[in-house]
Design an enzyme around this catalytic site. Structure first.
Site, PDB file in Angstrom:
ATOM      1  N   GLY A  13       3.748   2.284  -3.976  1.00  0.00           N
ATOM      2  CA  GLY A  13       3.601   1.109  -3.109  1.00  0.00           C
ATOM      3  C   GLY A  13       4.893   0.546  -2.564  1.00  0.00           C
ATOM      4  N   SER A  19       9.207  -5.096  -0.683  1.00  0.00           N
ATOM      5  CA  SER A  19       7.970  -4.759  -1.414  1.00  0.00           C
ATOM      6  C   SER A  19       8.042  -5.218  -2.867  1.00  0.00           C
ATOM      7  CB  SER A  19       7.738  -3.244  -1.419  1.00  0.00           C
ATOM      8  OG  SER A  19       7.447  -2.781  -0.134  1.00  0.00           O
ATOM      9  N   ILE A  20       6.916  -5.753  -3.359  1.00  0.00           N
ATOM     10  CA  ILE A  20       6.849  -6.120  -4.775  1.00  0.00           C
ATOM     11  C   ILE A  20       7.162  -4.879  -5.624  1.00  0.00           C
ATOM     12  CG2 ILE A  20       5.287  -6.859  -6.619  1.00  0.00           C
ATOM     13  CD1 ILE A  20       3.851  -8.614  -4.520  1.00  0.00           C
ATOM     14  N   ASP A  67      -0.845   9.527   0.257  1.00  0.00           N
ATOM     15  CA  ASP A  67      -1.716   8.520   0.863  1.00  0.00           C
ATOM     16  C   ASP A  67      -2.966   8.486  -0.014  1.00  0.00           C
ATOM     17  OD1 ASP A  67      -3.720   7.239   2.265  1.00  0.00           O
ATOM     18  OD2 ASP A  67      -3.080   8.009   4.209  1.00  0.00           O
ATOM     19  N   VAL A  68      -3.218   7.338  -0.661  1.00  0.00           N
ATOM     20  CA  VAL A  68      -4.301   7.307  -1.651  1.00  0.00           C
ATOM     21  C   VAL A  68      -5.691   7.369  -1.018  1.00  0.00           C
ATOM     22  CG1 VAL A  68      -2.929   6.124  -3.403  1.00  0.00           C
ATOM     23  CG2 VAL A  68      -4.329   4.777  -1.827  1.00  0.00           C
ATOM     24  N   ILE A  95      -3.938   3.260  -9.291  1.00  0.00           N
ATOM     25  CA  ILE A  95      -4.387   4.620  -8.975  1.00  0.00           C
ATOM     26  C   ILE A  95      -4.355   5.421 -10.269  1.00  0.00           C
ATOM     27  CG2 ILE A  95      -4.066   6.557  -7.379  1.00  0.00           C
ATOM     28  CD1 ILE A  95      -2.038   4.378  -6.013  1.00  0.00           C
ATOM     29  N   ALA A  98      -3.575   9.872 -13.389  1.00  0.00           N
ATOM     30  CA  ALA A  98      -2.833  10.775 -14.268  1.00  0.00           C
ATOM     31  C   ALA A  98      -3.659  11.066 -15.508  1.00  0.00           C
ATOM     32  CB  ALA A  98      -1.509  10.142 -14.659  1.00  0.00           C
ATOM     33  N   TYR A 121      -7.851 -14.389   3.740  1.00  0.00           N
ATOM     34  CA  TYR A 121      -7.741 -13.187   2.906  1.00  0.00           C
ATOM     35  C   TYR A 121      -8.944 -12.256   3.096  1.00  0.00           C
ATOM     36  CZ  TYR A 121      -4.969 -11.039  -0.814  1.00  0.00           C
ATOM     37  OH  TYR A 121      -4.146 -10.216  -1.533  1.00  0.00           O
ATOM     38  N   LYS A 128      -9.870  -7.529  -4.398  1.00  0.00           N
ATOM     39  CA  LYS A 128      -9.060  -7.946  -5.558  1.00  0.00           C
ATOM     40  C   LYS A 128      -9.959  -8.397  -6.711  1.00  0.00           C
ATOM     41  CE  LYS A 128      -4.854  -7.436  -3.833  1.00  0.00           C
ATOM     42  NZ  LYS A 128      -4.148  -6.177  -4.125  1.00  0.00           N
ATOM     43  N   THR A 159       6.131 -10.064   2.366  1.00  0.00           N
ATOM     44  CA  THR A 159       6.335  -8.616   2.435  1.00  0.00           C
ATOM     45  C   THR A 159       5.592  -8.110   3.670  1.00  0.00           C
ATOM     46  OG1 THR A 159       4.351  -8.332   1.142  1.00  0.00           O
ATOM     47  CG2 THR A 159       6.408  -8.449  -0.085  1.00  0.00           C
TER      48      THR A 159
HETATM   49  N1  NAD Z   1       2.849 -10.359  -0.730  1.00  0.00           N
HETATM   50  C1  NAD Z   1       2.050 -11.190  -1.391  1.00  0.00           C
HETATM   51  O1  NAD Z   1       2.012 -12.399  -1.122  1.00  0.00           O
HETATM   52  C2  NAD Z   1       1.185 -10.669  -2.518  1.00  0.00           C
HETATM   53  C3  NAD Z   1       0.695 -11.570  -3.477  1.00  0.00           C
HETATM   54  C4  NAD Z   1      -0.109 -11.079  -4.505  1.00  0.00           C
HETATM   55  C5  NAD Z   1      -0.416  -9.740  -4.573  1.00  0.00           C
HETATM   56  N2  NAD Z   1       0.062  -8.878  -3.617  1.00  0.00           N
HETATM   57  C6  NAD Z   1      -0.299  -7.460  -3.735  1.00  0.00           C
HETATM   58  O2  NAD Z   1       0.860  -6.721  -4.067  1.00  0.00           O
HETATM   59  C7  NAD Z   1       0.681  -5.353  -3.678  1.00  0.00           C
HETATM   60  C8  NAD Z   1       1.942  -4.870  -2.945  1.00  0.00           C
HETATM   61  O3  NAD Z   1       2.057  -5.532  -1.702  1.00  0.00           O
HETATM   62  P1  NAD Z   1       3.429  -6.109  -1.125  1.00  0.00           P
HETATM   63  O4  NAD Z   1       3.226  -7.559  -0.888  1.00  0.00           O
HETATM   64  O5  NAD Z   1       4.589  -5.665  -1.929  1.00  0.00           O
HETATM   65  O6  NAD Z   1       3.451  -5.481   0.334  1.00  0.00           O
HETATM   66  P2  NAD Z   1       4.096  -4.102   0.906  1.00  0.00           P
HETATM   67  O7  NAD Z   1       3.545  -4.005   2.285  1.00  0.00           O
HETATM   68  O8  NAD Z   1       5.556  -4.099   0.734  1.00  0.00           O
HETATM   69  O9  NAD Z   1       3.458  -3.001  -0.029  1.00  0.00           O
HETATM   70  C9  NAD Z   1       2.161  -2.464   0.182  1.00  0.00           C
HETATM   71  C10 NAD Z   1       2.310  -0.958   0.061  1.00  0.00           C
HETATM   72  O10 NAD Z   1       1.012  -0.345   0.093  1.00  0.00           O
HETATM   73  C11 NAD Z   1       1.257   1.000   0.397  1.00  0.00           C
HETATM   74  N3  NAD Z   1       0.074   1.608   0.993  1.00  0.00           N
HETATM   75  C12 NAD Z   1      -0.737   1.108   1.953  1.00  0.00           C
HETATM   76  N4  NAD Z   1      -1.709   1.985   2.240  1.00  0.00           N
HETATM   77  C13 NAD Z   1      -1.511   3.054   1.430  1.00  0.00           C
HETATM   78  C14 NAD Z   1      -2.202   4.283   1.260  1.00  0.00           C
HETATM   79  N5  NAD Z   1      -3.310   4.585   1.936  1.00  0.00           N
HETATM   80  N6  NAD Z   1      -1.696   5.158   0.347  1.00  0.00           N
HETATM   81  C15 NAD Z   1      -0.604   4.843  -0.387  1.00  0.00           C
HETATM   82  N7  NAD Z   1       0.067   3.688  -0.271  1.00  0.00           N
HETATM   83  C16 NAD Z   1      -0.383   2.810   0.633  1.00  0.00           C
HETATM   84  C17 NAD Z   1       2.420   1.041   1.376  1.00  0.00           C
HETATM   85  O11 NAD Z   1       3.323   2.006   0.942  1.00  0.00           O
HETATM   86  C18 NAD Z   1       3.081  -0.327   1.202  1.00  0.00           C
HETATM   87  O12 NAD Z   1       4.402  -0.125   0.819  1.00  0.00           O
HETATM   88  C19 NAD Z   1      -0.594  -5.316  -2.820  1.00  0.00           C
HETATM   89  O13 NAD Z   1      -1.656  -4.862  -3.638  1.00  0.00           O
HETATM   90  C20 NAD Z   1      -0.796  -6.794  -2.460  1.00  0.00           C
HETATM   91  O14 NAD Z   1      -2.146  -7.107  -2.202  1.00  0.00           O
HETATM   92  C21 NAD Z   1       0.872  -9.315  -2.615  1.00  0.00           C
END
Ligand code: NAD
Length: 223
Positions: A13, A19-20, A67-68, A95, A98, A121, A128, A159
Site C-alpha cells: 500500500g 502513504s500511511i 494489483d490485489v 491481503i 501468505a 465516505y 471498512k 494522503t
Molecule cells: N488517509 C486517511 O485519512 C486514512 C484514515 C484512516 C484509514 N485510512 C486507510 O489507510 C489505508 C492507506 O491509505 P493512505 O491514506 O495511506 O492512502 P494512499 O493513497 O497513500 O495509499 C493507498 C494505497 O492503496 C494502494 N492500492 C490501491 N488500489 C490497489 C490495488 N488494486 N492493488 C494494490 N494496491 C492498491 C495504492 O498503492 C496506494 O498506495 C487505506 O486503507 C485507507 O482507507 C486512511
C-alpha cells in the site's frame, strides 16, 4: 536491538511518501525488520522504487507488481515472495494470502466512518465495517495457529486516498479543535502503533481495532 529485529514484513500500500504504509515501513525499518513492498500499477511503480531506494540495503529488498484486484498478479507476487524469503512474519494490509503457518501478525487500516457517520465516505464506510468484522472473525480462525489479526483506525491524513474524501480538510480542522490531544496525527504515529502490533509487546492482542486518532473517537459532545 530493535523490536522487530530479523522479522520479515511485507508492507502493501505504499503509493508515495505520505502513504500511511510508508510511515509504517519507516517505523518497521527503524526497529530492524526486513521489508518487502509492492506497487499496484505502472503509474505508482516509480514512486515505490524511488522510496525503496532511500532505505539501507535497498538492493536486497523484494519489490514487485501486485494489483490485489488481479488474482494472477497476487499469485505471482506471493510465489516470488516465497522464493525470496520462504516465510513472512508480518503482513500490513488485509491481503491475508501468505501461508498461514508462517505469519505471526496481520494488520489493516480502517477509519472511524464505521462507528460514526461521515457522509462523503460513502460505500467505503461499508467496506471498512466488513474489514473490522473480518478482523475479528479472522482473529478467531487464525488464533489457534498463533496468528494475530488487528486493525488500526487512523485519524484523517492528507494522503492520496485521504485527499479523495470530500471534507478531509474540515475533518483535520476538527481534530485540532476537538480531539482530546488537540492536534492531527502523523504517518509516523500510525507507524509506531503498527510496530507495537507487529512486535511481541502485543502478543496478547488480537481481533482488536486500535484507534490512532488522538482520542477523537471518544468525543460525543464538546464545549
Ligand atoms: N488517509 C486517511 O485519512 C486514512 C484514515 C484512516 C484509514 N485510512 C486507510 O489507510 C489505508 C492507506 O491509505 P493512505 O491514506 O495511506 O492512502 P494512499 O493513497 O497513500 O495509499 C493507498 C494505497 O492503496 C494502494 N492500492 C490501491 N488500489 C490497489 C490495488 N488494486 N492493488 C494494490 N494496491 C492498491 C495504492 O498503492 C496506494 O498506495 C487505506 O486503507 C485507507 O482507507 C486512511
Amino acid at each position: 536491538m530493535g523490536l522487530l529485529e530479523g522479522k520479515k514484513a511485507l508492507v502493501m500500500g505504499v503509493g508515495n511518501k505520505r502513504s500511511i504504509a510508508w510511515g509504517i515501513a519507516t517505523a518497521f525499518q527503524r526497529e530492524g525488520a526486513d521489508l518487502a513492498f509492492n506497487w499496484p500499477n505502472e503509474r505508482l511503480k516509480d514512486n515505490v522504487l524511488e522510496l525503496v531506494a532511500t532505505l539501507p540495503n535497498h538492493e536486497s529488498i523484494p519489490v514487485g507488481p501486485c494489483d490485489v484486484s488481479k488474482q494472477d498478479e497476487i499469485d505471482k507476487f506471493f510465489a516470488e515472495m516465497d522464493r525470496k524469503w520462504g516465510r513472512l512474519d508480518i503482513l500490513v494490509h488485509s491481503i491475508a494470502f501468505a501461508a498461514i503457518e508462517d505469519l505471526k501478525s496481520v494488520m489493516s487500516l480502517t477509519y472511524n466512518a464505521v462507528d460514526r457517520v461521515v457522509p462523503s465516505y460513502n460505500s467505503m464506510a461499508m467496506a471498512k465495517a466488513v474489514l473490522e468484522a473480518e478482523t475479528r472473525y479472522l482473529a478467531a480462525d487464525l488464533g489457534p495457529h498463533n496468528v494475530r489479526v488487528n486493525a488500526i483506525s487512523a485519524g484523517p491524513l492528507k494522503t492520496l486516498a485521504g485527499s479523495a474524501v470530500r471534507g478531509i480538510s474540515q475533518a483535520r480542522d476538527l481534530m485540532v479543535e476537538k480531539a482530546p490531544l488537540r492536534r492531527n496525527i502523523t504517518q509516523d504515529e500510525v507507524g509506531n502503533v503498527a510496530v507495537f502490533l507487529a512486535s511481541e509487546w502485543s502478543r496478547a492482542v488480537t481481533g482488536a481495532t486500535i484507534f490512532a486518532d488522538n482520542g477523537f473517537n471518544i468525543i460525543g459532545v464538546t464545549e
